[in-house]
Design a protein around this motif. Structure first.
Motif, short mmCIF file in Angstrom:
data_model
loop_
_atom_site.label_atom_id
_atom_site.label_comp_id
_atom_site.label_asym_id
_atom_site.label_seq_id
_atom_site.Cartn_x
_atom_site.Cartn_y
_atom_site.Cartn_z
N THR A 172 0.79 -1.22 0.00
CA THR A 172 0.00 0.00 0.00
C THR A 172 0.82 1.27 0.00
OG1 THR A 172 -0.15 -0.06 2.41
CG2 THR A 172 -1.89 -1.14 1.17
N GLU B 63 3.44 3.93 -2.11
CA GLU B 63 3.34 4.42 -3.46
C GLU B 63 4.45 3.90 -4.36
OE1 GLU B 63 1.45 8.64 -1.93
OE2 GLU B 63 3.32 8.62 -3.02
N GLY C 137 -8.27 7.19 -2.13
CA GLY C 137 -7.71 8.05 -1.10
C GLY C 137 -7.04 7.25 0.00
N ARG C 138 -5.79 7.59 0.32
CA ARG C 138 -5.14 6.94 1.45
C ARG C 138 -5.78 7.42 2.75
NH1 ARG C 138 -0.84 4.10 1.39
NH2 ARG C 138 -0.08 4.95 -0.58
N GLU D 43 -11.25 8.20 2.54
CA GLU D 43 -10.27 7.15 2.80
C GLU D 43 -10.79 5.82 2.25
OE1 GLU D 43 -7.82 4.99 6.45
OE2 GLU D 43 -9.36 6.52 6.88
N GLN E 281 -7.58 -0.41 0.08
CA GLN E 281 -6.19 -0.61 0.50
C GLN E 281 -5.98 -2.02 1.05
OE1 GLN E 281 -4.21 2.85 2.54
NE2 GLN E 281 -6.26 3.75 2.42
N ASP F 87 -2.27 6.74 -4.12
CA ASP F 87 -3.06 7.70 -3.37
C ASP F 87 -3.63 8.76 -4.29
OD1 ASP F 87 -4.18 9.34 -1.48
OD2 ASP F 87 -2.31 9.82 -0.44
N CYS G 27 -5.09 11.31 -3.53
CA CYS G 27 -4.82 12.65 -2.99
C CYS G 27 -3.53 13.23 -3.57
CB CYS G 27 -4.72 12.59 -1.47
SG CYS G 27 -6.15 11.84 -0.66
N GLU G 28 -2.62 12.36 -4.01
CA GLU G 28 -1.36 12.82 -4.57
C GLU G 28 -1.52 13.30 -6.01
OE1 GLU G 28 1.68 13.04 -3.18
OE2 GLU G 28 0.89 12.40 -1.23
#
Length: 325
Positions: free
Chosen positions: A26, A28, A262-263, A275, A280, A296, A298-299
């Motif tokens: 999990t 990156e 999303g992480r 999340e 995950q 992720d 979000c990244e």
């Protein structure tokens, strides 16, 4: 940055990834990529540059082989993984929530075209086929039309073939998801992309609408993306979804799984994301074999997530052993 320039940069970056890899699971980073010295990237045709065939001629970005161009997207080479897989079956499952518009646009316009090129640059891979489904397993048939109408795949099937000289346009059409046939209520039951893929590859859909997609001699790659979480209806543990996908190929090492979510709860590059805890944990079930990766949302930078997956695909092809079910 223009797509052609970006793709060249991506492929150059992936050559660097062949020499080093991070941990699987999990995080990156990708798992250990296969060893070998990379050849130079080929000269692509159509979208990717001048040359013959939809992806042109040239060597592989991975491995030792030199890929030859053809109408089928390259005949591969004699690299270290030539005894492994020569074919790849890819399923993309996209959450069709309105909050996913930015992610879907990135997949259509940037990520898929570069992914398609890089996939055929892996030494030994001769071709791939790609199917698209939404995140609702009712129905679990592959999409053949987009919001604007029928996509008219050159394959004549419910999936796209890498030999198509309109491959990028076909993906752009179908990934603009058509959802009028969805039977989910919209109350979180339409956000189960991994479950939708499992259903698509099982009876009755594997014997009817999607019949013939899975090849015994092909690596299965599953890419799922959601800005919420995997929420199976009825509820299923991540291990159960893992087992359903592995049963399709008979061996866990013959499946590569990329989960994008999303992480944590966040406001990211593509807007808000919840999340994705279940997603995950599903990735973790594949990570023990080096076949599971989480990116992720979000990244942002979905292209980087696909880059990580490509290193796993190369390694999986080197170890691929067809299992006759």
């Amino acid at each position: 940055m223009e797509l052609r320039t970006w793709c060249a940069a991506l492929c150059a970056g992936m050559m660097g990834l062949v020499g080093c890899g991070g941990d699987s699971g999990t995080n990156e980073d990708s798992g250990s990529p296969g060893a070998g010295s990379g050849g130079s990237q080929g000269q692509g045709g159509d979208t990717f540059g001048s040359g013959s065939g939809p992806f042109g001629q040239g060597g592989g970005s991975f491995g030792n082989g030199v890929g030859g161009g053809s109408a089928n997207g390259g005949t591969g080479g004699s690299g270290a993984n030539s005894a492994g897989c020569e074919h790849v079956d890819v399923v993309f499952a996209l959450d069709n929530s309105s909050s996913m518009n930015e992610e879907k646009e990135s997949m259509r316009e940037v990520v898929f075209p570069a992914f398609a090129q890089a996939l055929l640059d892996i030494s030994g891979i001769q071709d791939f086929r790609a199917a698209v489904i939404d995140a609702c397993p009712l129905p679990a048939n592959f999409h053949t039309r987009g919001a604007a109408g029928e996509c008219s795949f050159q394959s004549g099937q419910s999936w796209m073939e890498s030999s198509s000289n309109e491959l990028t346009g076909e993906f752009q059409c179908v990934a603009d998801l058509y959802a009028d046939d969805v039977e989910c209520s919209g109350n979180n039951d339409d956000e189960q992309p991994a479950s939708a893929v499992a259903a698509a590859l099982e009876p009755p859909f594997s014997q009817e609408e999607n019949a013939g997609f899975v090849r015994e001699n092909a690596l299965l790659v599953v890419v799922v993306i959601t800005d919420e979480d995997e929420q199976p209806v009825p509820e299923q543990a991540p291990q159960a979804i893992h087992d359903r996908l592995v049963a399709v190929k008979g061996e866990a090492k013959n499946v590569v799984f990329l989960g994008i979510g999303g992480r944590t709860d966040c406001e990211g590059a593509y807007g808000s994301a919840d999340e994705a805890d279940n997603l995950q944990r599903l990735v973790d079930t594949f990570a023990g074999d080096g076949r599971g990766f989480f990116w992720d949302l979000c990244e942002g930078r979905l292209e980087d997530g696909l880059t990580n997956a490509l290193t796993a695909i190369e390694e999986a092809c080197e170890e691929f052993v067809p299992v006759v079910n």
